[in-house]
Design an enzyme around this catalytic site. Structure first.
Site, PDB file in Angstrom:
ATOM      1  N   LYS A 114      18.723 -11.187   1.643  1.00  0.00           N
ATOM      2  CA  LYS A 114      19.154  -9.782   1.642  1.00  0.00           C
ATOM      3  C   LYS A 114      20.640  -9.638   1.945  1.00  0.00           C
ATOM      4  O   LYS A 114      21.298  -8.739   1.432  1.00  0.00           O
ATOM      5  CB  LYS A 114      18.323  -8.962   2.633  1.00  0.00           C
ATOM      6  N   LYS A 198      10.373 -11.818  -6.810  1.00  0.00           N
ATOM      7  CA  LYS A 198       9.247 -10.974  -6.390  1.00  0.00           C
ATOM      8  C   LYS A 198       9.475  -9.513  -6.780  1.00  0.00           C
ATOM      9  O   LYS A 198      10.625  -9.060  -6.862  1.00  0.00           O
ATOM     10  CB  LYS A 198       8.971 -11.127  -4.897  1.00  0.00           C
ATOM     11  N   LYS A 201      11.193  -3.286  -4.070  1.00  0.00           N
ATOM     12  CA  LYS A 201      11.623  -1.879  -4.094  1.00  0.00           C
ATOM     13  C   LYS A 201      13.080  -1.755  -4.469  1.00  0.00           C
ATOM     14  O   LYS A 201      13.507  -0.779  -5.069  1.00  0.00           O
ATOM     15  CB  LYS A 201      11.498  -1.278  -2.700  1.00  0.00           C
TER      16      LYS A 201
HETATM   17  N1  AQP Z   1       6.053  -8.496  -4.422  1.00  0.00           N
HETATM   18  C1  AQP Z   1       5.207  -8.506  -3.413  1.00  0.00           C
HETATM   19  N2  AQP Z   1       4.028  -9.150  -3.512  1.00  0.00           N
HETATM   20  C2  AQP Z   1       3.133  -9.146  -2.488  1.00  0.00           C
HETATM   21  N3  AQP Z   1       3.356  -8.508  -1.320  1.00  0.00           N
HETATM   22  C3  AQP Z   1       4.512  -7.849  -1.181  1.00  0.00           C
HETATM   23  N4  AQP Z   1       5.037  -7.124  -0.164  1.00  0.00           N
HETATM   24  C4  AQP Z   1       6.260  -6.668  -0.531  1.00  0.00           C
HETATM   25  N5  AQP Z   1       6.566  -7.068  -1.768  1.00  0.00           N
HETATM   26  C5  AQP Z   1       5.497  -7.807  -2.207  1.00  0.00           C
HETATM   27  C6  AQP Z   1       4.356  -6.897   1.097  1.00  0.00           C
HETATM   28  O1  AQP Z   1       4.295  -5.492   1.324  1.00  0.00           O
HETATM   29  C7  AQP Z   1       4.337  -5.239   2.724  1.00  0.00           C
HETATM   30  C8  AQP Z   1       5.353  -4.179   3.003  1.00  0.00           C
HETATM   31  O2  AQP Z   1       6.631  -4.671   2.660  1.00  0.00           O
HETATM   32  P1  AQP Z   1       7.929  -3.967   3.217  1.00  0.00           P
HETATM   33  O3  AQP Z   1       8.175  -2.758   2.457  1.00  0.00           O
HETATM   34  O4  AQP Z   1       7.792  -3.707   4.642  1.00  0.00           O
HETATM   35  O5  AQP Z   1       9.042  -5.041   3.080  1.00  0.00           O
HETATM   36  P2  AQP Z   1       9.540  -5.944   1.901  1.00  0.00           P
HETATM   37  O6  AQP Z   1       8.710  -7.151   1.840  1.00  0.00           O
HETATM   38  O7  AQP Z   1      10.967  -6.170   2.148  1.00  0.00           O
HETATM   39  O8  AQP Z   1       9.366  -5.083   0.582  1.00  0.00           O
HETATM   40  P3  AQP Z   1      10.215  -5.076  -0.727  1.00  0.00           P
HETATM   41  O9  AQP Z   1       9.438  -4.308  -1.706  1.00  0.00           O
HETATM   42  O10 AQP Z   1      10.654  -6.445  -1.111  1.00  0.00           O
HETATM   43  O11 AQP Z   1      11.493  -4.238  -0.350  1.00  0.00           O
HETATM   44  P4  AQP Z   1      12.976  -4.610  -0.530  1.00  0.00           P
HETATM   45  O12 AQP Z   1      13.230  -4.617  -1.983  1.00  0.00           O
HETATM   46  O13 AQP Z   1      13.668  -3.497   0.168  1.00  0.00           O
HETATM   47  O14 AQP Z   1      13.190  -5.952   0.099  1.00  0.00           O
HETATM   48  C9  AQP Z   1       4.664  -6.563   3.412  1.00  0.00           C
HETATM   49  O15 AQP Z   1       3.490  -7.092   3.976  1.00  0.00           O
HETATM   50  C10 AQP Z   1       5.149  -7.422   2.289  1.00  0.00           C
HETATM   51  O16 AQP Z   1       4.844  -8.787   2.510  1.00  0.00           O
END
Ligand code: AQP
Length: 333
Positions: A114, A198, A201
């Site tokens: 990140k 992956k 968001k």
């Molecule tokens: N692609 C994914 N596949 C499976 N699980 C996922 N999670 C996130 N992306 C995937 C799981 O969703 C839960 C909540 O995630 P979060 O929003 O708290 O944090 P994150 O993992 O940082 O989500 P993003 O979508 O990847 O956001 P950005 O783009 O901001 O970094 C967690 O249990 C996560 O494992």
């Protein structure tokens, strides 16, 4: 055996199919086991580790809560709250931060990803947020934490912090060492544009993900345009690892239907891509569209959502406050 479940989702907008299949679907299943105590948190303090627009953040906190409710988390069975309304999380994070080691944090791959190349410009919050995550979990004596595969390393850090605290202060088992609950299969849903990244968001391309608020036409369009290759659909899983985009789409289809990858391969062998993609879009619409309709309905009643968060937060604070008091006593305050 009854489990104490804790997990959180960041209100950073664009909640997607990866969040649903990797985490939220599991939250709902765990709530169905009557003996479990489940706590689900909108981790808004985590979201501000990167710049947020205050008005959009406010909307995203409500939207994430609406996603929980629309997916089937029941506030009469589980505690639903947002982190910033429970000050004990921040206090707990400070106390546990004095136990965590720099070397442990330096290993966190999510920070490296990140922060990117210019880590000097990343916020300090982004660097230390895994400690806040540890506090979130440990303050509730959580035994199990359902997360996607990408959070495995942060869970290990949480376990290390708990073990070190118990050892340093000679209070065996005081902090419960939690187990991650990561789905065996399809625990990482990948981008629709790049099967090696992956689904996320923060991906600038909306075409890379199925948002939980997407309507039927958006789902059809995104699946139609999802990257694939020109080889025929496979007869077995032998060369699927080399075909990451197809493997991801098969994984999504299997996960959403609660079936094995082999079943999906057998279902579509000999058929053409358009047939598979049509069926995938149809299934996603069937499962995701009711959630999306419910999210939009819930978002019209802000007072209802705010009331759920307020009630949940006071229940959470009751539990977390007691644990922080105990931690402080042990430390010597
Ligand atoms: N692609 C994914 N596949 C499976 N699980 C996922 N999670 C996130 N992306 C995937 C799981 O969703 C839960 C909540 O995630 P979060 O929003 O708290 O944090 P994150 O993992 O940082 O989500 P993003 O979508 O990847 O956001 P950005 O783009 O901001 O970094 C967690 O249990 C996560 O494992």
């Amino acid at each position: 055996m009854s489990k104490k479940i804790f997990s959180g989702v960041q209100p950073s907008g664009n909640l997607h199919l990866g969040n649903y299949l990797g985490a939220i679907k599991n939250f709902v299943n765990l709530q169905k086991e009557k003996e479990n105590n489940c706590i689900y948190c909108v981790v808004d303090l985590h979201a501000v580790t990167v710049k947020q627009n205050p008005e959009i953040l406010k909307r995203n906190i409500r939207e994430t809560t609406a996603v929980f409710l629309a997916s089937g988390i029941d506030p009469t069975k589980s505690i639903i709250f947002n982190q910033s309304m429970v000050p004990s999380h921040s206090e707990g994070a400070w106390l546990l931060g004095c136990v965590a080691r720099m070397g442990w944090l330096n290993r966190m791959t999510q920070f490296k990803e990140k922060a990117g190349k210019d880590k000097e410009k990343a916020s300090v919050g982004l660097y230390i947020y895994p400690i806040l995550m540890a506090a979130d979990i440990l303050l509730y004596d959580s035994t199990h934490v359902p997360v996607g595969e990408d959070q495995k390393q942060h869970l290990e850090l949480t376990r290390d912090i708990a073990n070190k605290f118990n050892l340093d202060f000679k209070c065996e088992n005081f902090l419960t060492v939690p187990e991650p609950l990561i789905q065996k299969n399809f625990s990482r849903i990948m981008s629709l544009k790049d099967g090696t990244k992956k689904m996320s968001k923060s991906d600038l391309s909306d075409q890379s993900r199925i948002n939980l608020t997407d309507d039927k036409d958006q789902i059809i369009n995104k699946i139609r345009k999802a990257k694939t290759d020109s080889d025929p659909l496979p007869h077995d899983d032998e060369n699927l690892n080399k075909r990451s985009e197809l493997k991801n789409l098969f994984g999504i289809f299997s996960s959403i239907n609660d079936q094995s990858l082999d079943t999906t391969i057998n279902e579509f062998k000999g058929k053409n891509f358009s047939e598979f993609k049509n069926k995938l879009a149809e299934t996603l619409i069937e499962k995701i569209n009711p959630i999306s309709i419910e999210i939009n309905k819930l978002l019209k009643d802000k007072e209802y959502i705010d009331k759920i968060l307020k009630n949940g937060s006071s229940q959470a604070e009751e539990i977390a406050k007691r644990k922080v008091e105990d931690i402080k006593k042990i430390i010597g305050f």
